[in-house]
Design a protein around this motif. Structure first.
Motif, short mmCIF file in Angstrom:
data_model
loop_
_atom_site.label_atom_id
_atom_site.label_comp_id
_atom_site.label_asym_id
_atom_site.label_seq_id
_atom_site.Cartn_x
_atom_site.Cartn_y
_atom_site.Cartn_z
N ASP A 195 0.92 -1.12 0.08
CA ASP A 195 -0.03 -0.13 0.14
C ASP A 195 0.95 1.25 -0.15
O ASP A 195 1.69 1.48 0.79
N LYS A 196 0.56 2.22 -0.96
CA LYS A 196 1.41 3.26 -1.01
C LYS A 196 1.55 3.98 -0.05
O LYS A 196 2.45 4.64 0.59
N GLN A 197 0.21 4.32 0.62
CA GLN A 197 0.09 5.27 1.86
C GLN A 197 0.67 4.51 3.20
O GLN A 197 1.27 5.38 3.90
N LEU A 198 0.42 3.46 3.30
CA LEU A 198 0.61 2.83 4.78
C LEU A 198 2.00 2.02 4.56
O LEU A 198 2.66 2.02 5.66
#
Length: 366
Positions: A62-65
């Motif tokens: 996941d790019k954000q997490l």
């Protein structure tokens, strides 16, 4: 086939968990057996799907997490991948195993020996299928046949098993039995099995309450669990060559209602945010189109008017459309088959053309 380093590690973890699951299945010790089988089998599939995705160059973080994606996200990626080719029926098997594992890990359920056997054997079959599709290998290349889950009680017709479970639950809920905790545990397993046909299945206490109320009221199994009429199994071979596939069949229509006062027993609360998880820009990127061309194709296909493909979330004055995998699959197939230049010419945003033009492409829903 030359394996990427991360794919090799993930595949090894998958096979290790499968070994643990099969060892637990065949164990003469009942204490903790079902828990170990379900937890290890679910972990096996998450690792195997991630190995397959990594091997094929698919991002699994996941790019954000900055953390690896979850099991449901793996299933969605595998469903849409041309090499992995996970089918809807196979995804249903994985989701059912995951739903039963979730209850077993975070609360408790009661899985009968026959239902455990069918899902374990179907899991073994699917592991072998995925290894062949993605890595060109057979499960027998890694595990001796003696560790595969076998049973002296051969698999019976799934409909009979479900009816037997339902009868057992009704007996446990009979007045004076004081066995509601065991009945509710078995209800949770039957609700988890709806994941074979309903991707958004999540077992909640409200669902269990409704089912319990319906059974006590004397409703039939088909009234309480209409979705389970759509689940079947295809069993072939015998002994170590036995394979089990869960399949879908045409069943009684599911009745939807608007409130909890309805007499329907097993109404599901669907997590709409989980089903409609793609923004317009996410959908466009996934299909491989620019935003404006994606909008033109959505107009041509009538995606925004399809309740199974699009849902508009309302927050105060904001109206935010989100899209499901149904939208992606329809648009991906159309983008590969239709004359996209003609679709664009007919449906491009008004600011990009001087006068509207009728769409001559077959199947226009606008």
């Amino acid at each position: 086939m030359k394996l990427k380093q991360e794919a090799r590690v993930l595949r090894r973890k998958a096979l290790s968990s499968l070994t643990v699951a099969t060892t637990a299945f065949n164990s003469p010790v009942d204490e903790g057996r079902v828990t170990q089988v379900l937890l290890s089998l679910q972990h096996c599939f998450e690792m195997l799907l991630k190995a397959a995705l990594v091997q094929n160059g698919v991002r699994v973080f996941d790019k954000q997490l900055g953390r690896s994606i979850g099991f449901e996200a793996c299933i969605r990626q595998a469903l849409n991948h041309p090499t992995i080719r996970l089918t809807d029926a196979e995804a249903g098997t994985l989701r059912a195993i995951d739903a039963m594992r979730d209850d077993e890990q975070h609360w408790f359920n009661e899985v009968s020996e026959q239902l455990l056997y069918l899902h374990a054997r179907a899991g073994i079959t699917l592991v072998d299928d995925l290894l062949q599709r993605v890595f060109g290998e057979h499960l027998a290349d890694h595990l001796p046949s003696r560790v595969l889950p076998l049973s002296v009680d051969p698999p019976r017709d799934l409909a009979i098993l479900i009816d037997e479970e339902y009868t057992q639950v009704a007996t446990l809920l009979a007045p004076g039995r004081r066995a509601s905790h065991e009945a509710r545990a078995r209800i949770r397993t039957l609700l988890a099995m709806e994941a074979h046909v309903e991707p958004e299945t999540q077992v909640s206490s409200k669902d269990v309450d409704r089912v319990e109320k319906g059974i006590k009221a004397g409703q039939s199994r088909t009234e309480v669990f209409p979705r389970l009429d759509k689940v079947a199994t295809r069993v072939r071979g015998s002994g170590v060559t036995l394979t089990v596939h869960f399949t879908k069949k045409a069943g009684a229509p599911v009745r939807y209602v608007s409130d909890e006062s309805s007499p329907a027993a097993a109404i599901r609360e669907v997590d709409l945010a989980r089903k409609f998880y793609l923004s317009a820009s996410d959908l466009a990127a996934k299909v491989g189109l620019t935003g404006p061309r994606s909008t033109a194709l959505r107009r041509h296909l009538g995606i925004d008017q399809d309740p199974g493909a699009c849902h508009v979330f309302v927050f105060d004055s904001q109206r935010i459309p989100r899209f499901s995998d149904n939208a992606y699959r329809a648009m991906k197939e159309a983008s590969e088959q239709l004359d996209m230049a003609a679709v664009w010419d007919a449906h491009k945003p008004a600011g990009r053309r001087s006068t509207p033009r009728p769409c001559a492409v077959e199947g226009c829903a606008a």
